[in-house]
Design a protein around this motif. Structure first.
Motif, PDB file in Angstrom:
ATOM      1  N   ILE A   1       0.876  -1.169   0.000  1.00 34.67           N
ATOM      2  CA  ILE A   1       0.000   0.000   0.000  1.00 34.67           C
ATOM      3  C   ILE A   1       0.909   1.213   0.000  1.00 34.67           C
ATOM      4  O   ILE A   1       1.860   1.282   0.771  1.00 34.67           O
ATOM      5  CB  ILE A   1      -0.863   0.089   1.271  1.00 34.67           C
TER       6      ILE A   1
ATOM      7  N   ALA B   1      -4.888   6.123  -1.685  1.00 34.44           N
ATOM      8  CA  ALA B   1      -4.141   4.910  -1.382  1.00 34.44           C
ATOM      9  C   ALA B   1      -4.101   4.065  -2.648  1.00 34.44           C
ATOM     10  O   ALA B   1      -5.075   4.019  -3.403  1.00 34.44           O
ATOM     11  CB  ALA B   1      -4.806   4.133  -0.256  1.00 34.44           C
TER      12      ALA B   1
ATOM     13  N   ILE C   1      -3.005   0.139  -3.967  1.00 32.35           N
ATOM     14  CA  ILE C   1      -2.627  -1.221  -3.631  1.00 32.35           C
ATOM     15  C   ILE C   1      -1.860  -1.765  -4.830  1.00 32.35           C
ATOM     16  O   ILE C   1      -2.310  -1.661  -5.976  1.00 32.35           O
ATOM     17  CB  ILE C   1      -3.863  -2.113  -3.370  1.00 32.35           C
TER      18      ILE C   1
ATOM     19  N   THR D   1      -5.376   3.159   7.244  1.00 30.48           N
ATOM     20  CA  THR D   1      -4.690   4.361   6.789  1.00 30.48           C
ATOM     21  C   THR D   1      -4.876   5.448   7.842  1.00 30.48           C
ATOM     22  O   THR D   1      -5.937   5.541   8.468  1.00 30.48           O
ATOM     23  CB  THR D   1      -5.228   4.866   5.434  1.00 30.48           C
TER      24      THR D   1
ATOM     25  N   TYR E   1     -12.169  -3.553   0.018  1.00 29.36           N
ATOM     26  CA  TYR E   1     -11.636  -2.184   0.021  1.00 29.36           C
ATOM     27  C   TYR E   1     -12.676  -1.178   0.504  1.00 29.36           C
ATOM     28  O   TYR E   1     -12.656  -0.020   0.113  1.00 29.36           O
ATOM     29  CB  TYR E   1     -11.081  -1.789  -1.354  1.00 29.36           C
TER      30      TYR E   1
END
Length: 127
Positions: free
Chosen positions: A46, A54, A56, A89, A104
């Motif tokens: 990440i 963000a 991935i 996060t 997600y």
């Protein structure tokens, strides 16, 4: 295989030695990358940035798996839990978002800090 990481302003690179990069991960953030977290099995990463997003990454092939607006302000840190079912996060907006690693989608938003959240971490407890 053991990798060394070099983080640059808008991208990061995987090295297998001190020589040339084994794989260059495509630049994606529109601002500085503030954090990088690697999954426990080293298959995903990440990145979080000043652009509030963000990303991935699949570390086996260097491809972007997903990107999303993860916070309302700059992301300061990211972290996977040990079994990689969730990640979190942190942000300068004084919050932490805990995400489902499969969908997600946010599982929980933790608010109440008096200042920006600079770092986060997971710890597994066993009986």
């Amino acid at each position: 295989m053991k990798y060394n990481l070099l983080i640059a302003c808008l991208g990061f690179y995987l090295f297998t030695s001190a020589q040339k990069p084994e794989r260059t991960i495509a630049a994606a953030h529109t601002g500085a990358i503030n954090c990088l977290a690697i999954s426990f099995d080293a298959s995903k990463a990440i990145t979080g940035g000043a652009d509030k997003r963000a990303y991935i990454w699949d570390l086996n092939n260097g491809n972007k798996v997903r990107s999303f607006a993860a916070q309302e302000e700059a992301i300061t840190d990211a972290e996977y839990n040990n079994d990689q079912t969730i990640f979190a996060t942190a942000s300068t907006n004084k919050s932490i978002v805990v995400w489902d690693a499969n969908t997600y989608k946010p599982r929980k938003i933790l608010k109440g800090h008096l200042a920006a959240v600079a770092a986060i971490g997971f710890h597994s407890f066993r009986d």
